[in-house]
Motif scaffolding. Sequence first.
Motif, PDB file in Angstrom:
ATOM      1  N   VAL A  13       0.826  -1.208   0.000  1.00  0.00           N
ATOM      2  CA  VAL A  13       0.000   0.000   0.000  1.00  0.00           C
ATOM      3  C   VAL A  13       0.864   1.263   0.000  1.00  0.00           C
ATOM      4  N   ARG A  14       0.227   2.356  -0.352  1.00  0.00           N
ATOM      5  CA  ARG A  14       0.815   3.685  -0.204  1.00  0.00           C
ATOM      6  C   ARG A  14      -0.178   4.524   0.587  1.00  0.00           C
ATOM      7  N   LEU A  15       0.277   5.177   1.643  1.00  0.00           N
ATOM      8  CA  LEU A  15      -0.576   5.984   2.504  1.00  0.00           C
ATOM      9  C   LEU A  15      -0.054   7.416   2.527  1.00  0.00           C
ATOM     10  N   LEU A  16      -0.956   8.359   2.517  1.00  0.00           N
ATOM     11  CA  LEU A  16      -0.573   9.762   2.551  1.00  0.00           C
ATOM     12  C   LEU A  16      -1.660  10.574   3.229  1.00  0.00           C
ATOM     13  N   LYS A  17      -1.248  11.449   4.131  1.00  0.00           N
ATOM     14  CA  LYS A  17      -2.211  12.350   4.749  1.00  0.00           C
ATOM     15  C   LYS A  17      -2.804  13.251   3.675  1.00  0.00           C
ATOM     16  N   ARG A  18      -4.100  13.455   3.747  1.00  0.00           N
ATOM     17  CA  ARG A  18      -4.838  14.120   2.671  1.00  0.00           C
ATOM     18  C   ARG A  18      -4.308  15.506   2.327  1.00  0.00           C
ATOM     19  N   ASN A  19      -3.772  16.216   3.296  1.00  0.00           N
ATOM     20  CA  ASN A  19      -3.358  17.600   3.055  1.00  0.00           C
ATOM     21  C   ASN A  19      -1.873  17.735   2.764  1.00  0.00           C
ATOM     22  N   ASN A  20      -1.212  16.632   2.380  1.00  0.00           N
ATOM     23  CA  ASN A  20       0.235  16.682   2.230  1.00  0.00           C
ATOM     24  C   ASN A  20       0.724  16.685   0.790  1.00  0.00           C
ATOM     25  N   TYR A  21      -0.153  16.877  -0.173  1.00  0.00           N
ATOM     26  CA  TYR A  21       0.325  16.875  -1.552  1.00  0.00           C
ATOM     27  C   TYR A  21       1.150  18.120  -1.841  1.00  0.00           C
ATOM     28  N   LEU A  22       0.694  19.265  -1.392  1.00  0.00           N
ATOM     29  CA  LEU A  22       1.471  20.489  -1.507  1.00  0.00           C
ATOM     30  C   LEU A  22       1.427  21.203  -0.174  1.00  0.00           C
ATOM     31  N   SER A  23       2.499  21.946   0.123  1.00  0.00           N
ATOM     32  CA  SER A  23       2.485  22.748   1.333  1.00  0.00           C
ATOM     33  C   SER A  23       1.394  23.808   1.224  1.00  0.00           C
ATOM     34  N   SER A  24       0.965  24.310   2.368  1.00  0.00           N
ATOM     35  CA  SER A  24      -0.098  25.320   2.351  1.00  0.00           C
ATOM     36  C   SER A  24       0.337  26.562   1.586  1.00  0.00           C
ATOM     37  N   ALA A  25       1.634  26.911   1.688  1.00  0.00           N
ATOM     38  CA  ALA A  25       2.130  28.083   0.960  1.00  0.00           C
ATOM     39  C   ALA A  25       2.039  27.862  -0.543  1.00  0.00           C
ATOM     40  N   ALA A  26       2.400  26.638  -1.000  1.00  0.00           N
ATOM     41  CA  ALA A  26       2.341  26.351  -2.429  1.00  0.00           C
ATOM     42  C   ALA A  26       0.911  26.351  -2.925  1.00  0.00           C
ATOM     43  N   GLN A  27      -0.028  25.843  -2.114  1.00  0.00           N
ATOM     44  CA  GLN A  27      -1.425  25.816  -2.524  1.00  0.00           C
ATOM     45  C   GLN A  27      -1.999  27.226  -2.623  1.00  0.00           C
ATOM     46  N   GLU A  28      -1.544  28.136  -1.759  1.00  0.00           N
ATOM     47  CA  GLU A  28      -2.052  29.495  -1.797  1.00  0.00           C
ATOM     48  C   GLU A  28      -1.660  30.219  -3.078  1.00  0.00           C
ATOM     49  N   GLU A  29      -0.575  29.767  -3.736  1.00  0.00           N
ATOM     50  CA  GLU A  29      -0.120  30.413  -4.966  1.00  0.00           C
ATOM     51  C   GLU A  29      -0.897  29.943  -6.186  1.00  0.00           C
ATOM     52  N   ILE A  30      -1.739  28.929  -6.068  1.00  0.00           N
ATOM     53  CA  ILE A  30      -2.511  28.427  -7.198  1.00  0.00           C
ATOM     54  C   ILE A  30      -3.688  29.366  -7.443  1.00  0.00           C
ATOM     55  N   PRO A  31      -3.813  29.924  -8.644  1.00  0.00           N
ATOM     56  CA  PRO A  31      -4.882  30.896  -8.895  1.00  0.00           C
ATOM     57  C   PRO A  31      -6.228  30.216  -9.115  1.00  0.00           C
ATOM     58  N   TYR A  32      -7.303  30.974  -8.924  1.00  0.00           N
ATOM     59  CA  TYR A  32      -8.640  30.497  -9.257  1.00  0.00           C
ATOM     60  C   TYR A  32      -8.864  30.652 -10.767  1.00  0.00           C
ATOM     61  N   SER A  33      -9.708  29.803 -11.319  1.00  0.00           N
ATOM     62  CA  SER A  33      -9.982  29.853 -12.755  1.00  0.00           C
ATOM     63  C   SER A  33     -10.548  31.202 -13.169  1.00  0.00           C
ATOM     64  N   SER A  34     -11.280  31.847 -12.267  1.00  0.00           N
ATOM     65  CA  SER A  34     -11.877  33.146 -12.577  1.00  0.00           C
ATOM     66  C   SER A  34     -10.835  34.248 -12.725  1.00  0.00           C
ATOM     67  N   GLU A  35      -9.595  33.985 -12.236  1.00  0.00           N
ATOM     68  CA  GLU A  35      -8.542  34.992 -12.325  1.00  0.00           C
ATOM     69  C   GLU A  35      -7.850  34.985 -13.674  1.00  0.00           C
ATOM     70  N   LEU A  36      -8.071  33.945 -14.504  1.00  0.00           N
ATOM     71  CA  LEU A  36      -7.430  33.863 -15.812  1.00  0.00           C
ATOM     72  C   LEU A  36      -8.187  34.725 -16.813  1.00  0.00           C
ATOM     73  N   PRO A  37      -7.472  35.398 -17.709  1.00  0.00           N
ATOM     74  CA  PRO A  37      -8.146  36.197 -18.745  1.00  0.00           C
ATOM     75  C   PRO A  37      -9.059  35.318 -19.594  1.00  0.00           C
ATOM     76  N   SER A  38     -10.276  35.742 -19.805  1.00  0.00           N
ATOM     77  CA  SER A  38     -11.260  34.928 -20.526  1.00  0.00           C
ATOM     78  C   SER A  38     -10.934  34.792 -22.005  1.00  0.00           C
ATOM     79  N   ASN A  39     -10.105  35.705 -22.548  1.00  0.00           N
ATOM     80  CA  ASN A  39      -9.793  35.645 -23.973  1.00  0.00           C
ATOM     81  C   ASN A  39      -8.595  34.760 -24.287  1.00  0.00           C
ATOM     82  N   HIS A  40      -8.021  34.119 -23.279  1.00  0.00           N
ATOM     83  CA  HIS A  40      -6.892  33.235 -23.498  1.00  0.00           C
ATOM     84  C   HIS A  40      -7.384  31.797 -23.686  1.00  0.00           C
ATOM     85  N   LYS A  41      -6.923  31.162 -24.752  1.00  0.00           N
ATOM     86  CA  LYS A  41      -7.328  29.793 -25.050  1.00  0.00           C
ATOM     87  C   LYS A  41      -6.809  28.839 -23.976  1.00  0.00           C
TER      88      LYS A  41
END
Length: 359
Positions: free
Chosen positions: A224-252
């Motif tokens: 098996v492989r076990l991982l705590k649910r919140n350990n994929y990225l550090s909280s700081a790294a997750q905070e840098e991920i933008p929301y989809s609404s922040e992307l320009p709508s005219n960009h493909k």
Amino acid sequence: MESYGELLKKAREAKNLDYDTISRETTISVPYLLGLEEEDNAVFPGEAYMLGFLRNYADYLGLNSELLLAYYRNKKLQESPVPEGLIVHEKPAFFWPLIISSIVAGLALIIVGGFLFFKFRKIANPNEVVIDKSNTSKKYELTEKSFSGRLYVGDQIIFPTNEGKIILTVSDTLSSLGLQCPVGKLYTELSEEAELDVDGDTKADLIVYVSDISVTDASRGAEVRLLKRNNYLSSAAQEEIPYSSELPSNHKQLVILEDNRAYPFTINGSFRGNCVFRYRVDRHEPTESYFSSGEVVTMTANNGIRFWMSNCNTVKFTITADSRNYDLEIGKAGQVLVEDIKWIKDTDGRYKIVVVELD
């Protein structure tokens, strides 16, 4: 000539850095750091991972990553076997007598071995694997890193929480993995990645993946492989991920994959022609180089990578995320292009890796 592993180790020791600190600041697991310094490629799930981690580790230590990658490629060439077509096989004068005598000796061994087999044979399980014969159950405490190993009935997983430690006991290893939790018995099937709520707060706490389990013999346990649910990225790294609404709508945009969590991903770029290629990983300084046919560049990011390409049709990308590969062809011959490949967050909490074409 020094090896890339020796250079990494000397640079780390010169800076008086420990593995846990490096792992926390680079998101490279300690076993992978050891694998790089010991030049043990078997610990990596693929060469693309190894090359990406080697580049990131070298950059972190202030070393010339291109030089270390060259050392790796030279070592790989030296260890490659000589092509069969370049080897001239000459049969010695005693070749046929030696073959005949070997056949006679082999037949004699087969006869003696057959006799001993039928005299002392034991019934064996054809699906037998190496298992832990001890009767002592083991305990494993989850940390910020993932756990991989074979578990047996009675083994315990200690899951730390803010309110204290939760004990998870392996209850079943036949056909599916059973874990006895405070909320009851939870099961995970073979080749399934399950997210379990072990404390009853209606939120997933533990990610479980079962890669091997027997349908006939519970004593073989479960890999098996076990991982705590919140350990994929550090909280700081997750905070840098933008929301989809922040992307320009005219960009493909092109969606590569969706998941309910974000994690580091690797991009492998294979060149089939000449191209000036510039890239920036996360918020690091950009790197620019001239690539020709047959060359490869490997990049590993937490959040995203931006490319500048002078002739984008000459590059084929392979994205590796969560042990899955995705091939990507972008642009046309002779086209100058700027692209982002990065994680974004949707308003429903889902994460996506998207390709965004920029102006």
